[in-house]
Scaffold this motif. Structure first.
Motif, short mmCIF file in Angstrom:
data_model
loop_
_atom_site.label_atom_id
_atom_site.label_comp_id
_atom_site.label_asym_id
_atom_site.label_seq_id
_atom_site.Cartn_x
_atom_site.Cartn_y
_atom_site.Cartn_z
N LEU A 100 56.16 -52.19 -55.49
CA LEU A 100 56.04 -50.80 -55.91
C LEU A 100 57.28 -50.34 -56.67
CD1 LEU A 100 54.31 -49.36 -52.72
CD2 LEU A 100 53.25 -49.96 -54.91
N ALA A 101 58.45 -50.85 -56.29
CA ALA A 101 59.69 -50.50 -56.99
C ALA A 101 59.70 -51.02 -58.42
CB ALA A 101 60.90 -51.03 -56.23
N ALA A 102 58.98 -52.09 -58.69
CA ALA A 102 58.89 -52.64 -60.05
C ALA A 102 58.02 -51.76 -60.95
CB ALA A 102 58.34 -54.06 -60.01
N GLY A 103 57.28 -50.82 -60.35
CA GLY A 103 56.45 -49.92 -61.13
C GLY A 103 54.96 -50.07 -60.93
N LEU A 159 45.32 -55.66 -63.93
CA LEU A 159 45.40 -56.39 -62.68
C LEU A 159 46.40 -57.52 -62.93
CD1 LEU A 159 41.67 -56.62 -61.57
CD2 LEU A 159 43.40 -54.97 -60.86
N MET A 160 47.54 -57.46 -62.25
CA MET A 160 48.68 -58.31 -62.57
C MET A 160 49.00 -59.28 -61.44
SD MET A 160 51.12 -58.71 -64.91
CE MET A 160 51.12 -57.15 -65.80
N ASP A 161 48.85 -60.56 -61.73
CA ASP A 161 49.33 -61.59 -60.80
C ASP A 161 50.85 -61.46 -60.75
OD1 ASP A 161 49.59 -63.84 -59.19
OD2 ASP A 161 49.33 -65.25 -60.84
N VAL A 162 51.42 -61.52 -59.56
CA VAL A 162 52.87 -61.36 -59.43
C VAL A 162 53.59 -62.67 -59.73
CG1 VAL A 162 54.73 -60.87 -57.79
CG2 VAL A 162 52.71 -59.41 -57.86
N GLN A 163 53.14 -63.76 -59.15
CA GLN A 163 53.84 -65.04 -59.28
C GLN A 163 53.23 -65.88 -60.39
OE1 GLN A 163 53.45 -65.97 -54.97
NE2 GLN A 163 55.66 -66.34 -55.12
N MET A 164 53.92 -65.88 -61.54
CA MET A 164 53.50 -66.69 -62.68
C MET A 164 54.74 -67.37 -63.25
SD MET A 164 50.83 -64.21 -64.72
CE MET A 164 51.93 -62.81 -64.78
N PRO A 165 54.57 -68.55 -63.82
CA PRO A 165 55.72 -69.19 -64.47
C PRO A 165 56.13 -68.39 -65.71
CG PRO A 165 53.71 -70.47 -64.83
CD PRO A 165 53.37 -69.35 -63.88
N VAL A 219 47.95 -52.76 -61.09
CA VAL A 219 47.72 -53.18 -59.71
C VAL A 219 48.16 -54.62 -59.58
CG1 VAL A 219 45.99 -53.64 -57.93
CG2 VAL A 219 45.78 -51.59 -59.36
N ALA A 220 49.11 -54.86 -58.70
CA ALA A 220 49.61 -56.21 -58.47
C ALA A 220 48.63 -56.97 -57.58
CB ALA A 220 50.98 -56.16 -57.80
N LEU A 221 48.34 -58.20 -57.95
CA LEU A 221 47.55 -59.11 -57.12
C LEU A 221 48.52 -60.19 -56.66
CD1 LEU A 221 44.38 -59.52 -59.36
CD2 LEU A 221 44.76 -57.91 -57.49
N THR A 222 48.72 -60.28 -55.35
CA THR A 222 49.80 -61.13 -54.89
C THR A 222 49.50 -61.84 -53.59
OG1 THR A 222 52.14 -61.15 -54.27
CG2 THR A 222 50.91 -59.17 -53.74
N ALA A 223 50.05 -63.03 -53.48
CA ALA A 223 50.01 -63.76 -52.21
C ALA A 223 51.24 -63.40 -51.37
CB ALA A 223 49.97 -65.26 -52.47
N LEU A 224 52.13 -62.58 -51.92
CA LEU A 224 53.33 -62.17 -51.20
C LEU A 224 52.96 -61.15 -50.13
CD1 LEU A 224 55.76 -61.67 -54.22
CD2 LEU A 224 55.62 -63.63 -52.70
N ALA A 225 53.18 -61.48 -48.91
CA ALA A 225 52.82 -60.56 -47.83
C ALA A 225 53.92 -60.51 -46.77
CB ALA A 225 51.50 -60.99 -47.20
N MET A 226 55.14 -60.80 -47.18
CA MET A 226 56.26 -60.77 -46.24
C MET A 226 56.86 -59.36 -46.21
SD MET A 226 56.26 -63.86 -45.20
CE MET A 226 57.80 -64.08 -44.37
N LYS A 227 57.63 -59.10 -45.17
CA LYS A 227 58.30 -57.81 -45.03
C LYS A 227 59.16 -57.55 -46.28
CE LYS A 227 61.51 -55.41 -42.03
NZ LYS A 227 60.95 -54.34 -41.30
N GLU A 281 58.20 -58.48 -63.76
CA GLU A 281 58.96 -58.23 -64.99
C GLU A 281 58.05 -57.66 -66.08
OE1 GLU A 281 61.91 -57.63 -67.63
OE2 GLU A 281 62.12 -58.05 -65.49
N VAL A 282 56.82 -58.16 -66.18
CA VAL A 282 55.87 -57.61 -67.15
C VAL A 282 55.64 -56.13 -66.83
CG1 VAL A 282 53.50 -57.68 -68.03
CG2 VAL A 282 54.74 -59.81 -67.60
N THR A 283 55.46 -55.81 -65.55
CA THR A 283 55.23 -54.43 -65.13
C THR A 283 56.43 -53.56 -65.48
OG1 THR A 283 53.76 -55.14 -63.36
CG2 THR A 283 54.70 -52.93 -63.18
N ARG A 284 57.63 -54.03 -65.19
CA ARG A 284 58.83 -53.26 -65.54
C ARG A 284 58.86 -52.95 -67.04
NH1 ARG A 284 61.16 -57.31 -62.37
NH2 ARG A 284 61.58 -56.59 -60.27
#
Length: 120
Positions: free
Chosen positions: A94-97, A50-56, A79-87, A62-65
């Motif tokens: 998903l493109a990052a893997g 379970l991968m947080d997307v936005q980390m310093p 599985v990405a866990l993210t607050a990113l919900a924009m178009k 990048e970790v997923t790639r």
């Protein structure tokens, strides 16, 4: 049941995810940075991350790639866990893997649904 690595830089979110997963019978590993998460994934070979997307530093995408491009870890579901919900965010994730993603904030049952789907 499964061994799940939670990579999350927010301590409260990390503890919450671990609590929910433990209640469902899963074992967890915890990493508070992308760098630590990458190392743990290599060393411990979890069933799921379970991968947080936005980390310093090294962010979750990048970790997923890196995990997906390495033959020794490419099989691990992420599985990405993210607050990113924009178009366009879903496509980028998903493109990052990532195999799936869940938008924050999420409900406990949503987390378990995405975990169960990813493990099956």
């Amino acid at each position: 049941m499964a061994n799940i690595l939670v990579v999350e830089d927010n301590p409260q979110n990390l503890k919450l995810a671990q609590l929910v997963l433990h209640k469902a019978g899963h074992a967890t590993l915890a990493a508070e940075s992308g760098e630590i998460g990458l190392q743990l994934a290599h060393d411990r070979q979890p069933d799921l991350v379970l991968m947080d997307v936005q980390m310093p530093g090294l962010d979750g995408l990048e970790v997923t790639r890196r995990l997906k491009s390495n033959p020794s870890t490419s099989h691990i579901k992420v599985v990405a866990l993210t607050a990113l919900a924009m178009k366009g965010d879903a496509e980028r994730i998903l493109a990052a893997g990532c195999d799936a993603y869940l938008a924050k904030p999420y409900q406990y049952q949503q987390l378990m649904d995405v975990v169960n789907k990813a493990l099956n």
